[in-house]
Design a protein around this motif. Sequence first.
Motif, short mmCIF file in Angstrom:
data_model
loop_
_atom_site.label_atom_id
_atom_site.label_comp_id
_atom_site.label_asym_id
_atom_site.label_seq_id
_atom_site.Cartn_x
_atom_site.Cartn_y
_atom_site.Cartn_z
N UNK A 265 57.65 -34.57 54.08
CA UNK A 265 58.28 -33.35 54.60
C UNK A 265 57.60 -32.89 55.89
N UNK A 266 56.27 -32.99 55.92
CA UNK A 266 55.53 -32.61 57.13
C UNK A 266 55.79 -33.59 58.27
N UNK A 267 55.83 -34.87 57.94
CA UNK A 267 56.07 -35.88 58.97
C UNK A 267 57.49 -35.80 59.52
N UNK A 268 58.42 -35.34 58.72
CA UNK A 268 59.82 -35.31 59.15
C UNK A 268 60.03 -34.43 60.38
N UNK A 269 59.13 -33.46 60.58
CA UNK A 269 59.24 -32.59 61.76
C UNK A 269 59.02 -33.36 63.05
N UNK A 270 58.42 -34.56 62.95
CA UNK A 270 58.10 -35.35 64.14
C UNK A 270 59.00 -36.58 64.27
N UNK A 271 59.96 -36.73 63.37
CA UNK A 271 60.78 -37.94 63.36
C UNK A 271 61.53 -38.13 64.68
N UNK A 272 62.21 -37.08 65.14
CA UNK A 272 62.97 -37.22 66.38
C UNK A 272 62.04 -37.46 67.57
N UNK A 273 60.91 -36.77 67.59
CA UNK A 273 59.97 -36.91 68.71
C UNK A 273 59.44 -38.34 68.79
N UNK A 274 59.06 -38.91 67.65
CA UNK A 274 58.58 -40.30 67.62
C UNK A 274 59.68 -41.23 68.07
N UNK A 275 60.89 -40.98 67.59
CA UNK A 275 62.04 -41.80 67.98
C UNK A 275 62.26 -41.76 69.50
N UNK A 276 62.18 -40.57 70.08
CA UNK A 276 62.45 -40.42 71.51
C UNK A 276 61.34 -40.99 72.37
N UNK A 277 60.10 -40.90 71.91
CA UNK A 277 58.95 -41.26 72.73
C UNK A 277 58.55 -42.72 72.63
N UNK A 278 58.94 -43.42 71.58
CA UNK A 278 58.32 -44.72 71.31
C UNK A 278 58.64 -45.79 72.36
N UNK A 279 59.74 -45.66 73.06
CA UNK A 279 59.99 -46.50 74.22
C UNK A 279 60.02 -45.60 75.46
N UNK A 280 59.36 -45.97 76.55
CA UNK A 280 58.77 -47.27 76.87
C UNK A 280 57.30 -47.44 76.44
N UNK A 281 56.75 -46.47 75.67
CA UNK A 281 55.36 -46.61 75.22
C UNK A 281 55.13 -47.93 74.49
N UNK A 282 56.07 -48.32 73.65
CA UNK A 282 55.94 -49.56 72.90
C UNK A 282 55.83 -50.76 73.84
N UNK A 283 56.64 -50.77 74.89
CA UNK A 283 56.61 -51.86 75.86
C UNK A 283 55.27 -51.90 76.60
N UNK A 284 54.78 -50.75 77.00
CA UNK A 284 53.49 -50.67 77.71
C UNK A 284 52.35 -51.16 76.81
N UNK A 285 52.37 -50.76 75.55
CA UNK A 285 51.32 -51.17 74.61
C UNK A 285 51.33 -52.68 74.40
N UNK A 286 52.51 -53.28 74.35
CA UNK A 286 52.59 -54.74 74.22
C UNK A 286 51.96 -55.43 75.42
#
Length: 338
Positions: A265-286
């Motif tokens: 329930x606590x993590x669900x507050x960040x679901x959209x934010x993680x979804x929106x932010x993960x690219x291009x961060x994921x590409x850079x981390x690779x």
Amino acid sequence: MIVFVIFIHNNIFFINLGTGTVVLDIPPYVSHIKYLVSDIIARIAVPLFFLISGYLLYLKENTFFQILTKKTKTIAVPYLVWTSLAILLFALGQHLTFTKAFFANPQNNITNFDILDYIDAVVGRFTVRSPYPLVYQFWFLRDLILLNFSAIIFKKIIDKFPIAFLFLAIFFWIVDYNLYLYSAESMLFFVLGYYIHKYNLTTDKIDSIQYFDILLLYAITICIELFCPQYRQIIHKINIIIGAVLAIKLSLVFVLKERIFNVLSQLSAYAFFVYAMHEPLLTVLRKISIKIMPTYGIYVLIQYFMVAFVCIAICLVVGVVLRKSVPKLYEFLSGGRA
């Protein structure tokens, strides 16, 4: 489901750098593990997102104007904001000497963009250059916006031709016949949300399935998809259905276990934010990971899991900091999801 989406996007075979392309040397066993996680198990994420979105929308009798007003705030505004931020980030990253290697992408060279490229960066599907927007994962939001605006039309058609429309939507999904406005998969699972509401279907029958039965069936169909590629097109669809049913059944366990439910329930507050932010961060981390790790053998598998979880951790940390320090900004970036 957000975690699954990140693993779907992390299943790559080569990495583009400013100095060239690095092809990963992936052993068969690593390839099978990555395919199992990203292309079988995780593939339930997007269908379930559309299913839940459609179901929640149809729970209320909204007018088109109400849908337009609500979805503009919760989807369209963050869509445009995050896309604008991505364009600025790519432009800056491609301009600075020490970051060029991490943002280099011949298809997204911001300095060479014309008007059509900027349109393509926002909507993707409606141009001939790319089916995806610049913020790759936002194709889901784009389809969701259009599906919401079509919701009342779907309702009228389904009320008049429920069986015919369902069979047609399933057929489009099986043969991968994507419609112009949205994919066949997104349309099918979105309207399934209305069928669930219309016929008052409950999870009782899913809850009554024995774990042994569904896990055995899932294991068999997974093996067929992994090792019998000639049946992959149809068995992949079956695995999505079985995996989605299993996920819904497991959700009851998460609800009944108070500690797990509180954490989720606590993590669900960040679901959209993680979804929106993960690219291009994921590409850079690779790209960073191949600078510090070998690109062959077991190292590819370690990189696969490590990059995904580091990406999730960074997104959560940034989200927590923003939510606590500037809650209004966080709410704006999350489409009112505070």
